[in-house]
Design a protein around this motif. Structure first.
Motif, short mmCIF file in Angstrom:
data_model
loop_
_atom_site.label_atom_id
_atom_site.label_comp_id
_atom_site.label_asym_id
_atom_site.label_seq_id
_atom_site.Cartn_x
_atom_site.Cartn_y
_atom_site.Cartn_z
N ILE A 1 -0.22 38.35 -21.81
CA ILE A 1 -1.64 38.14 -21.22
C ILE A 1 -2.34 37.25 -21.57
O ILE A 1 -1.80 36.26 -22.65
CB ILE A 1 -1.50 39.11 -22.01
N ILE A 2 -3.42 37.03 -20.85
CA ILE A 2 -4.46 35.71 -20.72
C ILE A 2 -5.04 35.78 -22.16
O ILE A 2 -6.26 36.92 -21.84
CB ILE A 2 -4.95 35.15 -19.94
N GLY A 3 -5.24 35.06 -23.05
CA GLY A 3 -5.70 35.38 -24.28
C GLY A 3 -5.02 35.76 -25.45
O GLY A 3 -4.35 36.42 -25.66
N LEU A 4 -6.22 36.45 -26.75
CA LEU A 4 -5.72 36.35 -27.84
C LEU A 4 -5.82 38.23 -28.16
O LEU A 4 -6.46 38.93 -27.95
CB LEU A 4 -6.15 35.88 -29.27
N ALA A 5 -4.67 39.00 -28.04
CA ALA A 5 -4.31 40.29 -28.58
C ALA A 5 -5.16 40.52 -30.01
O ALA A 5 -5.86 41.63 -30.14
CB ALA A 5 -2.69 40.58 -28.25
N ASP A 6 -5.08 39.18 -30.96
CA ASP A 6 -5.30 39.97 -32.32
C ASP A 6 -5.47 38.20 -32.67
O ASP A 6 -4.68 37.85 -33.00
CB ASP A 6 -4.30 40.64 -33.08
N PRO A 7 -7.22 37.66 -32.78
CA PRO A 7 -7.15 36.70 -33.03
C PRO A 7 -7.28 36.68 -34.07
O PRO A 7 -6.38 34.60 -34.78
CB PRO A 7 -8.58 36.32 -32.50
N GLN A 8 -6.85 37.43 -35.53
CA GLN A 8 -6.88 36.63 -37.07
C GLN A 8 -5.56 36.49 -36.83
O GLN A 8 -5.24 35.76 -38.10
CB GLN A 8 -6.90 38.33 -37.27
N ASP A 9 -4.50 36.99 -36.24
CA ASP A 9 -2.83 36.62 -35.79
C ASP A 9 -2.92 35.00 -36.45
O ASP A 9 -2.04 34.37 -36.81
CB ASP A 9 -2.34 36.19 -35.01
N LEU A 10 -3.54 34.90 -35.84
CA LEU A 10 -3.89 32.62 -35.35
C LEU A 10 -4.98 31.89 -37.27
O LEU A 10 -5.23 31.62 -37.19
CB LEU A 10 -4.61 31.63 -34.68
N THR A 11 -5.06 32.79 -38.31
CA THR A 11 -5.39 33.22 -39.33
C THR A 11 -4.68 32.85 -40.61
O THR A 11 -4.11 34.32 -40.49
CB THR A 11 -7.02 33.37 -39.45
N PRO A 12 -5.21 32.19 -41.88
CA PRO A 12 -3.55 32.78 -42.58
C PRO A 12 -4.46 34.08 -43.37
O PRO A 12 -5.26 34.33 -43.97
CB PRO A 12 -3.94 31.85 -43.77
N PRO A 13 -3.36 34.53 -43.70
CA PRO A 13 -4.19 35.79 -44.54
C PRO A 13 -5.03 35.21 -46.05
O PRO A 13 -4.32 34.23 -46.73
CB PRO A 13 -2.84 36.41 -45.21
N ALA A 14 -5.26 36.15 -46.30
CA ALA A 14 -5.99 36.09 -47.50
C ALA A 14 -5.25 35.24 -48.69
O ALA A 14 -5.54 34.86 -49.44
CB ALA A 14 -6.86 36.78 -47.78
N PHE A 15 -3.52 36.10 -48.87
CA PHE A 15 -3.41 36.17 -49.91
C PHE A 15 -2.20 35.30 -49.82
O PHE A 15 -1.48 34.31 -50.83
CB PHE A 15 -1.92 37.28 -49.72
N CYS A 16 -2.41 34.31 -48.21
CA CYS A 16 -2.01 32.31 -48.93
C CYS A 16 -2.16 31.61 -48.77
O CYS A 16 -2.47 30.21 -49.28
CB CYS A 16 -1.58 32.69 -47.33
N LYS A 17 -4.02 31.91 -49.98
CA LYS A 17 -4.76 30.76 -49.58
C LYS A 17 -4.35 29.68 -51.56
O LYS A 17 -4.36 28.66 -50.75
CB LYS A 17 -6.55 31.13 -50.54
N ASN A 18 -3.88 30.12 -52.34
CA ASN A 18 -2.85 29.88 -52.91
C ASN A 18 -1.73 29.19 -52.94
O ASN A 18 -1.36 28.63 -54.00
CB ASN A 18 -3.47 30.37 -54.47
N SER A 19 -1.09 28.99 -51.93
CA SER A 19 -0.11 29.32 -51.57
C SER A 19 0.02 27.64 -51.72
O SER A 19 -0.04 27.05 -51.76
CB SER A 19 0.77 29.41 -50.76
N GLN A 20 1.36 26.90 -52.04
CA GLN A 20 1.80 25.54 -53.22
C GLN A 20 2.54 25.30 -51.71
O GLN A 20 3.51 25.41 -50.97
CB GLN A 20 2.47 25.71 -54.43
N LEU A 21 2.23 23.97 -51.31
CA LEU A 21 2.63 23.55 -50.76
C LEU A 21 4.39 23.33 -50.70
O LEU A 21 4.74 22.01 -52.08
CB LEU A 21 2.38 22.16 -49.77
N GLU A 22 6.00 23.35 -49.89
CA GLU A 22 7.00 22.95 -50.02
C GLU A 22 7.52 22.59 -49.20
O GLU A 22 6.73 22.40 -48.00
CB GLU A 22 8.01 24.10 -50.25
N GLU A 23 8.58 21.61 -49.56
CA GLU A 23 8.69 20.44 -48.89
C GLU A 23 10.17 20.95 -47.53
O GLU A 23 10.45 20.87 -46.40
CB GLU A 23 9.50 19.35 -49.31
N GLU A 24 10.88 22.30 -48.05
CA GLU A 24 12.12 22.63 -47.21
C GLU A 24 11.64 22.99 -45.77
O GLU A 24 10.72 23.44 -45.97
CB GLU A 24 12.79 23.85 -48.13
N GLU A 25 12.84 22.89 -44.74
CA GLU A 25 12.18 23.26 -43.60
C GLU A 25 13.76 24.33 -43.12
O GLU A 25 14.61 24.26 -43.65
CB GLU A 25 11.71 22.11 -42.59
#
Length: 213
Positions: free
Chosen positions: A178-202
């Motif tokens: 579909i053209i457009g975003l079905a749920d624009p919130q999908d492209l925003t980190p959830p609130a519980f991701c706010k304090n996540s620390q950066l890790e190097e593993e891929e």
């Protein structure tokens, strides 16, 4: 003189009808499947795609070397990070994103292979006209060959075959777009991701998937 004018008109018309390289819609949502030749990866996923903000959300179920996995990942290319999200446990892993953002588009130097109809051209509505393109892309680790199929109108992706020496062929098929975003919130980190620390593993299988974008 009339014959000359008619010839010129026909020439212009023919040139105008020749398919040209194009860009897919800047915001899309839908489903896709991905498989690789050498890395034994098979994925079915839902995606949200934002070329303006350089963001992609992928919610996928797949197998990698015969192990089943579930993955929900938000890719933020401008920030150079990706979030691996677990909505059930409300946890989030933040990892470095080293891949470049490649918008869904047919490069200007692509070569047209052919134009075809998927389905049937016998009755209106039974088929869709597509253009098939091929070429090479210069990547960080060498050259990659590709074969991309998009709709004639709208440049909506249908399938992409992407090949490198290490991965072999990576095949993606797009559906339910579909053209457009079905749920624009999908492209925003959830609130519980706010304090996540950066890790190097891929994730290796994730890197295979990212090569398509």
């Amino acid at each position: 003189m009339k014959a000359l004018v008619l010839l010129v008109c026909l020439s212009v018309s023919c040139f105008a009808q020749r398919p040209q390289p194009c860009s897919s819609p800047q915001m899309m949502s839908g489903g896709l499947s991905v498989s690789t030749q050498n890395e034994k990866l098979l994925v079915f996923a839902k995606y949200s795609y934002d070329a303006i903000g350089k963001r992609i959300r992928i919610k996928e179920l797949g197998t990698y070397h015969n192990d089943t996995f579930h993955l929900d990942v938000l890719l933020l290319y401008r920030q150079g990070v990706m979030y691996k999200i677990n909505e059930r446990s409300r946890t989030c892993l933040k990892k470095r994103l080293t891949e470049d953002f490649h918008p869904l588009a047919i490069p200007q130097d692509a070569a047209l292979i052919s134009q075809a109809v998927l389905g049937s051209s016998s009755v209106p509505g039974e088929g869709v006209t597509v253009n098939m393109w091929t070429g090479e892309l210069q990547m960080k680790k060498g050259t990659a060959k590709y074969l991309s199929t998009v709709t004639e109108f709208g440049c909506v992706p249908v399938s992409t075959l992407f090949s490198t020496d290490r991965k072999g062929w990576v095949v993606a098929s797009f559906f339910n777009n579909i053209i457009g975003l079905a749920d624009p919130q999908d492209l925003t980190p959830p609130a519980f991701c706010k304090n996540s620390q950066l890790e190097e593993e891929e994730g290796e299988h994730l890197m295979s998937f990212l090569s398509l974008f």
